[in-house]
Scaffold this active site. Structure first.
Site: not given
Length: 394
Positions: A126-129, A245, A377-378
């Site tokens: 996965q290439g998100y961040s 996810e 989680n925030e």
């Protein structure tokens, strides 16, 4: 969901249990029995074993390779996998981009990609961040500019889990720089191994493993035919995929493995004339953990039952992500408490340390990331506040 089991479902459970016992390769079974860490190659071996049986993607529609099982059968199947401590499968193809292609892909994309995901012939990441985006996904800067039938990509992704093993990566990239940030993002499928200009550089985690990578794009040309959904419509793809996810990040099956291992360790740890498992205070901690896991499992299966009715995971998947990630961390805290100094072994020490001692400290460190990756989680609490509780934004 009716959780009482019919005679047919009980027979189904026996069929699944017997098959797992017979089909699991001996080296993997030994690791499963000892609660050891599974390497990527072992996960893929188990993937292909399940594929040959036709059981690798029970959650997919039958017409594209699913089993056609109902929610209760899937519940039973997953319970038996957890009972056997079977290796967890890589989620990026089966649980993330696969369902997204099923939902939004063209007929050509479904024909091209889905069979190879099922067969384990192509591994995905996965290439998100991105380095300067963090959990603010909409601020991503990987640039994709049109040139003929291609997009030309320049930029960087980071925290790309298991990119060093991947044949393909799905990325969010920026195709429009003016206007609202979310309206300038496009979802692309990129061939990692055969596209000049894509470079993967693994780096060490605090757990001492090469789980993550930096992924660089330097004039990498990706066909426009690899776009899923409309250009600048990637935000819709992103939200749909993140729902899948966060459901998998809950780690319901992995938590069952962890609890089984904690009980085994406590049973083998002598305290006075008995064992740690007989200690009332420790038993109370395990009982509380079991209750939290059971609640998480039921919430997860409500989501899966909803998916079976054709509903994509919604903001409730944020609840699963928060609770599941916190329980995973707590499991290893409890394991460290139970093992004491025996938990301080580190990686493969040959035959010197018992197999289950070799990875505890490493996993404890690595799992600090669970409350951060997949959207911190925030961020998940903000999603719950806005989309479920309808609270005003800060």
């Amino acid at each position: 969901m009716d959780m009482s089991f019919t005679p047919e479902q009980i027979r189904f459970r026996e069929e699944v249990r017997q098959w797992i016992e017979q089909a699991m390769p001996a080296p993997i079974r030994k690791k499963a029995q000892n609660g050891a860490h599974f390497e990527h190659e072992e996960q893929m071996e188990w993937h292909k074993t399940l594929y040959k049986k036709g059981w690798v993607a029970p959650h997919w529609p039958k017409e594209v390779g699913g089993t056609g099982w109902d929610a209760t059968q899937r519940f039973i199947f997953n319970e038996e996998l957890s009972r056997a401590s079977a290796p967890p499968l890589s989620p990026f193809g089966l649980a993330m981009v696969g369902p997204l292609i099923i939902q939004f892909g063209t007929p050509e994309q479904k024909t091209r990609y889905l069979p190879k995901i099922l067969a384990g012939e192509e591994v995905w990441c996965q290439g998100y961040s991105e380095p300067n985006s963090g959990s603010d996904l909409a601020s991503l800067q990987l640039k994709a500019e049109k040139d003929g039938d291609n997009y030309v990509l320049n930029g960087q992704k980071t925290w790309t889990t298991h990119a060093q093993y991947a044949d393909w990566i799905f990325v969010l990239c920026r195709t429009k720089f003016d206007g609202k940030q979310q309206e300038g993002i496009t979802f692309l499928l990129c061939d990692v191994k055969n596209t000049p200009g894509i470079t993967v550089k693994p780096f060490m985690t605090t757990g001492g493993t090469l789980a993550f990578s930096e992924t660089w794009f330097e004039n990498a040309r990706v066909p426009q035919a690899n776009r899923v959904g409309p250009e600048n419509g990637g935000w819709t793809m992103a939200k749909a995929l993140l729902g899948h996810e966060r459901t998998t990040i809950a780690g319901v099956g992995e938590i069952r493995r962890y609890i089984n291992l904690i009980k085994r360790i406590a049973r083998d740890t002598k305290v006075g004339t008995g064992s740690l498992l007989e200690d009332p205070a420790f038993r109370a901690r395990i009982a509380a953990l079991e209750i939290r896991h059971r609640a998480l499992m039921m919430a997860n299966y409500r989501t899966l039952a909803s998916a079976q009715l054709g509903r994509a995971p919604g903001p409730e998947s944020s609840i699963l992500k928060i609770v599941g990630s916190e329980i995973q961390q707590y499991c290893y805290e409890l394991m460290m408490d139970a093992m004491g100094h025996n938990a301080l072994g580190w990686f493969d020490s040959g035959e010197i340390l018992p197999m289950h001692e070799q990875w505890v400290a490493s996993q404890f460190n690595y799992l600090r990331a669970t409350t951060i990756y997949g959207g911190s989680n925030e961020i998940q609490r903000n999603i719950i506040a806005k989309l479920i509780l309808q609270l005003p934004g800060a």
